[in-house]
Design an enzyme around this catalytic site. Structure first.
Site, PDB file in Angstrom:
ATOM      1  N   ASP A 448       0.863  -1.183   0.000  1.00 26.14           N
ATOM      2  CA  ASP A 448       0.000   0.000   0.000  1.00 26.14           C
ATOM      3  C   ASP A 448       0.902   1.236   0.000  1.00 26.14           C
ATOM      4  O   ASP A 448       2.104   1.133   0.267  1.00 26.14           O
ATOM      5  CB  ASP A 448      -0.900  -0.044   1.239  1.00 26.14           C
ATOM      6  CG  ASP A 448      -1.767   1.189   1.371  1.00 26.14           C
ATOM      7  OD1 ASP A 448      -2.294   1.637   0.342  1.00 26.14           O
ATOM      8  OD2 ASP A 448      -1.889   1.711   2.487  1.00 26.14           O
ATOM      9  N   LYS A 621     -17.262  17.697   0.103  1.00 33.54           N
ATOM     10  CA  LYS A 621     -15.860  17.561  -0.286  1.00 33.54           C
ATOM     11  C   LYS A 621     -15.596  16.100  -0.628  1.00 33.54           C
ATOM     12  O   LYS A 621     -16.241  15.193  -0.100  1.00 33.54           O
ATOM     13  CB  LYS A 621     -14.911  18.035   0.834  1.00 33.54           C
ATOM     14  CG  LYS A 621     -14.712  17.086   1.987  1.00 33.54           C
ATOM     15  CD  LYS A 621     -13.557  17.566   2.864  1.00 33.54           C
ATOM     16  CE  LYS A 621     -13.183  16.547   3.919  1.00 33.54           C
ATOM     17  NZ  LYS A 621     -14.151  16.392   4.994  1.00 33.54           N
ATOM     18  N   ASN A 854      -8.493  -1.267   4.546  1.00 31.41           N
ATOM     19  CA  ASN A 854      -8.617  -1.553   3.111  1.00 31.41           C
ATOM     20  C   ASN A 854      -7.509  -2.472   2.599  1.00 31.41           C
ATOM     21  O   ASN A 854      -7.547  -2.911   1.452  1.00 31.41           O
ATOM     22  CB  ASN A 854      -8.632  -0.254   2.302  1.00 31.41           C
ATOM     23  CG  ASN A 854      -7.360   0.558   2.506  1.00 31.41           C
ATOM     24  OD1 ASN A 854      -6.688   0.435   3.526  1.00 31.41           O
ATOM     25  ND2 ASN A 854      -7.030   1.384   1.541  1.00 31.41           N
TER      26      ASN A 854
END
Length: 1151
Positions: A448, A621, A854
């Site tokens: 990652d 946002k 994740n």
């Protein structure tokens, strides 16, 4: 949120504005509670928390009525049990678990066969001893571990909590708490179970919890009680209502339920539940009703540890064990066949041969068959007797030796100072002991980016407002002094300072004087309001100065809120119904009318605020890929294009970007959203999808406000680490959710990409386009010179068409020819798919490293998973096999400890095969000279103790402590890591070499004494003692020849084992009841004994020594060359000196 009133007067008429601080109040709607709309919607695949609740999948809890609640459903109590055994179940269950190993079953069968009179070769007690010893050691270890779990359970279950009973709160032990009871938790207390909030000490119903014990995150989280329960909770006796919620599940970030109270249905979500193990912070007290207790709490359901994995070396070892089993069968078959031939040849003499004597004439004159069952049965019994005699060909001690060696290796890995992270005060963690040696064979590394290669500590750098770039970083007043504001005589300052742009700072000070200033104020107001940050005011040494510490789950949001504070928009307070922002020394309160949290489907979040000017505004946002599609391009096209150009520039500099937009809502739009939101949040079926749809409907036609650029700096040592790993022959793939430009920039700064690499970029929006791009790339790399470096860059959209498709093979071919692979905009499930793509097409070892939730699927998919204990909690750590604080620690972990572990374990397995096979072959040679009977000259106790006592301890010590190379040279020459990738430490070829050496050594040990004493009157027991001592001396000297790093422990283990073996032989021979009484004393006093011992040592080990010399002198390995360099301490220009002599790193053959 409350239901809207029936009349349709304008929203602005319902508010009154206080001129003092512009605080907004509702006349008839009341203070609106914060709404968490589509939060967690991306978790649908992972848990039932976001799925539909059907009646059969729901549970009903009556508030403050545990008897009625448990009368129908009989829910689990709050007592927990992490221990596996009880006093009564320990023995049967532990034995059952241990006998899952096939080898143990094999030795149990051998022990049972030896109990039969027809097959009894050893004493019945002696045959059981090896298995009993191994089982006992494992049982003691398991019992001790379970005792500690019992003790921990007892402490946990006996803790006290305040439970509402008989109209008052009484102390009750945790183990007696039931579902449906109301619990009171006070500040700094740990929650005893999962509870839905009813009321808190805060009048708005907010509560702060710390989830460190649950997910490792130290930031405070906000949870809320429903407005409707706040008042009713003051009179719990008359509280009447029930909760319908989902069944227990492991998703700690999801919860779906409804509460019915006074005929009204209220929706409950993750923001309304507090979980067992969390601590109450900054809140005096909180009341909650128990919905999950004991083993059904989310904390306990997640208490399962990392998935079990098997080492590649152990899997390869099983093949050799099968070969040894076939060899064992061949030996037994040979013994049975030769015995059959001998019996058939001498069938007429069996009655009178003295050493056989088929008939017993002491019973009657014609004789009676004495332990003879006929020719066929004798062959059958001989075969199984041979199995019993040669049983240690399959080394039972190998399994326990491997466990002990891995424990020792893990101890030294966790104590390694080079893998200690001072910033987080965390040491290396070895969570899976059974794959230590896999660390030395890694070929593919999947990493990652955010939080793994970078610090995940965000720093606000640039802003683009109205298409204008503000990226100046000259020193300014706020940088020197920091923004501060005085409130009630106390000065408030943000805890972290942010460098500011002077021109932008001046704009914000101008208020709304110009259009540019107005846009700047809207921009920073958006940053301060559109988030889930919790401001915590902390004391300093100066009683007149306090710091505002912003805590939240997202480091990006923290950076943006600190940036807003630096420009004069200081977030002071967040409650369930409003937020307070100090705007340039003026306190302003905004009512929070609704909130849709960020999810990976929408990739944005939004908040609806009631502003001091009575308007209602929607602030949004999110990622640019999702934000530009919901912008009003017709009205703001020029600004959008200018912003896109600035975003491209920011991304090229490696900055993380977000886009901010807003829209003013009229009365009709707000009412439509409000009614739709209420309907979606109270839906029992498809709630998550409905909430996403509501968010998507309102987040449209936005006016672009600006964009932010945040820097996530690389961790210290990352470029050097990646370079070392690549030199070691490890292919590094970076999988990130960032934009392609950002990822490429980080790739260059981390040295994953270099300027001389040719980039192949694949960005496709269709299957055909993706296929065409990949085929062109494959043809291109096939034509390229092998010396040219290629970098493959592919985005998540293209991967949608590649994964689970016939294009996987093409992608794999291109990636294998690439020096680096960079995957951008990838989703979590795509990360796991990429790892699976490689695993399914090559036998090479894979490693995945990440720091967030994740990354969990990727970590669990890889052969080896490493978790970074960083800023995003401990989900990755909890799912990993190993955990560390920094990415750079991979270098000592793989290149040093991985190399050592692989070399040690590979050698130990081969050595165990060798030492046991030597002993078995000595017994086999003896059979050939005793008319093919299974009698043995070696005592049964020596046979049993050989693999358990005589030779096992040195193997374990050397497996833990020996080092074929030092740390310094392994780190300075990463090419040495290729030894494990090429399987040079353990292979079928080495196995056969070892077996040939074994045959020679066993023959020398047996035949030298046999011929030396041929024709003498020596008894077999004396010869057996000589063979035993010779075998022990030879196998220990064999081990000593291969030891590289001698220390006092190695000396004590090897020479001590030889001494221990001699002592045991003497002790066995002084026991009158055992065979061979006084034999060792008879044979050891002759010169022939010592001559044979010396001749055996020279004959067995001299050929091995000569071959080792010739191989290492004329065909030295990389390790041998490096060892000589290490000895000579010639480290000047090491790369040039060794580069030409090192073997080239080549890809092993693929499946």
């Amino acid at each position: 949120m409350d239901k809207p009133p029936p009349h349709h007067e304008s929203i602005s008429s319902r508010w009154s504005i206080s001129s003092k601080d512009k605080e907004v109040t509702f006349a008839d709607l009341g203070s609106k509670r914060i709404r968490h709309g589509s939060a967690g919607a991306d978790s649908e695949m992972l848990s039932m928390s976001q799925k539909e609740i059907k009646d059969e999948d729901a549970r009903l809890i009556y508030i403050n009525d545990p008897d009625r609640t448990n009368e129908t459903f009989d829910f689990t109590g709050n007592s927990i049990k992490t221990a596996k055994y009880s006093v009564f179940t320990f023995l049967p269950r532990n034995l059952f678990e241990q006998f899952h190993r096939v080898a143990y079953v094999y030795f149990l069968v051998i022990a049972v066969l030896n109990q039969l009179p027809q097959l009894a070769v050893f004493g019945r007690g002696a045959s059981i001893m090896p298995l009993a010893f191994v089982l006992l050691v494992s049982a003691i270890k398991d019992a001790y571990e379970d005792f500690r779990r019992h003790r921990s359970d007892r402490v946990e279950n006996n803790r006290l909590a305040l439970v509402f009973e008989d109209n008052e709160f009484k102390e009750k032990q945790w183990k007696y708490i039931r579902v449906g009871e109301v619990i009171k938790v006070v500040s700094n207390q740990t929650l005893p179970c999962d509870m839905v909030l009813l009321a808190t000490s805060d009048p708005t119903g907010v509560v702060y919890v710390q989830t460190t014990n649950l997910d490792g995150e130290s930031n405070l989280k906000t949870r809320y009680a429903k407005q409707e329960t706040l008042q009713k909770a003051t009179d719990l006796e008359t509280f009447d209502g029930f909760i319908k919620c989902e069944k227990p599940n492991r998703n700690i970030y999801g919860f779906q339920a409804n509460m019915e109270i006074d005929g009204r249905r209220l929706s409950l979500g993750p923001s309304n539940i507090i979980l067992r193990g969390c601590e109450l912070k900054n809140t005096e007290w909180a009341l909650g009703v128990v919905v999950y207790a004991g083993s059904e709490t989310k904390a306990m359901l997640n208490n399962s540890g990392a998935p079990s994995k098997r080492s590649r070396l152990e899997t390869r070892m099983n093949l050799e064990i099968i070969l040894l089993s076939l060899f064992l069968i061949a030996l037994c078959t040979t013994a049975a066949a030769t015995a059959a031939v001998w019996l058939r040849t001498h069938r007429d003499d069996l009655d009178t041969i003295l050493f056989y004597r088929r008939k017993d004439y002491s019973v009657k004159p014609e004789g009676k068959n004495h332990n003879y069952y006929g020719w066929g049965w004798e062959i059958f019994f001989t075969f199984f007797m041979a199995v019993i005699v040669y049983q240690i060909m399959i080394p039972i001690s190998l399994y326990i030796s491997m466990e002990l060696v891995r424990i020792g290796q893990a101890y030294f890995m966790t104590r390694d100072d080079l893998m200690y992270d001072e910033s987080s005060n965390s040491s290396f963690q070895c969570r899976a002991l059974n794959i230590n040696e896999d660390l030395g064979q890694i070929k593919y590394l999947f990493s990652d980016k955010t939080g793994t290669l970078t610090d995940n500590k965000m720093e606000f750098q640039c802003a683009c407002i109205g298409g204008v770039d503000y990226s100046g970083r000259e020193p300014a007043e706020s940088e020197q002094e920091g923004y501060s504001v005085e409130v009630d005589g106390v000065t408030l300052k943000p805890k972290m300072r942010v460098r500011v742009d002077p021109s932008l700072l001046q704009l914000t000070r101008n208020g709304n004087a110009t259009e540019e200033a107005k846009r700047a104020n809207e921009f920073f107001l958006s940053l301060a309001a559109c988030n889930t940050i919790v401001p915590i005011v902390t004391n300093t040494s100066d009683p007149n100065v306090k710091l505002v510490d912003y805590q939240g789950e997202s480091p990006d949001e923290q950076a943006l809120v600190y940036a807003a504070a630096a420009y004069g928009f200081l977030l002071i307070e967040r409650t369930s119904g409003h937020i307070v922002i100090n705007v340039r020394a003026e306190m302003q309160t905004f009512n929070v009318l609704g909130l849709h949290e960020f999810d990976s489907d929408r990739k944005r979040m939004s908040v609806i605020l009631g502003c001091p000017d009575t308007s209602v505004k929607l602030f949004v946002k999110g990622a640019d890929s999702s934000m530009f599609s919901v912008m009003d391009e017709e009205s703001y096209g020029d600004v959008i294009e200018a912003t896109k150009k600035q975003l491209h520039a920011y991304s090229s500099d490696g900055l993380r970007t977000l886009v901010v937009g807003l829209r003013k809502l009229n009365d009709t739009e707000f009412e439509q959203w409000h009614s739709s939101f209420e309907a979606a949040s109270t839906a029992l079926i498809g709630r998550a999808g409905l909430l996403r749809k509501v968010a998507g409907n309102i987040e449209t036609k936005l006016r672009i406000v600006g964009a932010t650029a945040i820097e996530d700096k690389l961790q210290r040592g990352v470029p050097e680490a990646i370079e070392s790993l690549r030199i070691a022959g490890i292919k590094v793939w970076v999988l990130t959710g960032d934009k392609q430009e950002t990822a490429i920039s980080i790739g260059f700064s981390s040295r994953l990409l270099t300027r001389n690499m040719r980039q192949i970029v694949i960005n496709s929006n269709s299957l055909d386009s993706c296929r065409r791009s990949l085929e062109e790339a494959n043809a291109s790399v096939a034509r390229d010179d092998d010396d040219e470096s290629v970098a493959l860059i592919i985005d998540g959209t293209s991967l949608i068409y590649v994964l689970d498709n016939d294009l996987e093979d093409v992608l794999f071919q291109v990636a294998c020819k690439s020096s680096a692979v960079l995957c951008c905009r990838v989703a979590p499930f795509q990360k796991a798919g990429i790892v699976a793509l490689v695993k399914n097409r090559t036998s090479d070892m894979t490693l995945a490293i990440g720091d967030g939730a994740n990354d969990v699927s990727m970590i669990q998919m890889a052969d080896v998973g490493v978790g970074i204990s960083g800023q995003e909690g401990r989900q990755a750590v909890m799912a990993s096999d190993f955990a560390m604080g920094q990415f750079r620690f991979l270098v000592p972990l793989l290149l040093v400890h991985g190399h050592w572990n692989y070399q040690r374990m590979g050698y130990m397995i081969l050595y165990n095969f060798y030492r046991n096979a030597v002993f078995v072959l000595i017994l086999f040679w003896y059979v050939l000279f005793t008319c093919y009977t299974l009698t043995t000259a070696i005592t049964e106790w020596s046979s049993v103790l050989y693999s358990v006592v005589y030779t096992s301890f040195p193997t374990i010590v050397i497996g833990i402590l020996d080092k074929n190379l030092g740390r310094r040279i392994l780190l300075s020459h990463p090419q040495l890591y290729g030894v494990g990738q090429r399987a040079e430490g353990y292979s079928t070829t080495l196995f056969w070499y070892t077996m040939f050496d074994t045959v020679w050594q066993s023959a020398a040990i047996f035949f030298i004494p046999l011929f030396a004493y041929w024709g003498s009157t020596i008894d077999t027991s004396s010869l057996g003692d000589l063979w035993t001592i010779a075998a022990v001396v030879v196998v220990n000297l064999h081990l000593a020849m291969d030891v590289i790093r001698w220390n006092w422990i190695a000396h004590a283990a090897i020479w001590g084992s030889i001494v221990a073996a001699c002592i045991c032989v003497v002790v066995i021979d002084v026991i009158p009841t055992l065979p061979g009484y006084w034999a060792i004393f008879q044979v050891a006093k002759t010169w022939m004994f010592w001559f044979c011992l010396l001749a055996i040592v020279v004959t067995t080990l001299l050929p091995r020594f000569a071959i080792k010399f010739l191989v290492e002198y004329y065909r030295p390995s990389d390790v041998r060359i490096a060892r000589e360099v290490e000895k000579l301490r010639s480290f000047s220009e090491p790369q040039q000196n060794m580069g030409t002599e090192m073997n080239q790193i080549r890809d092993p053959s693929r499946r």
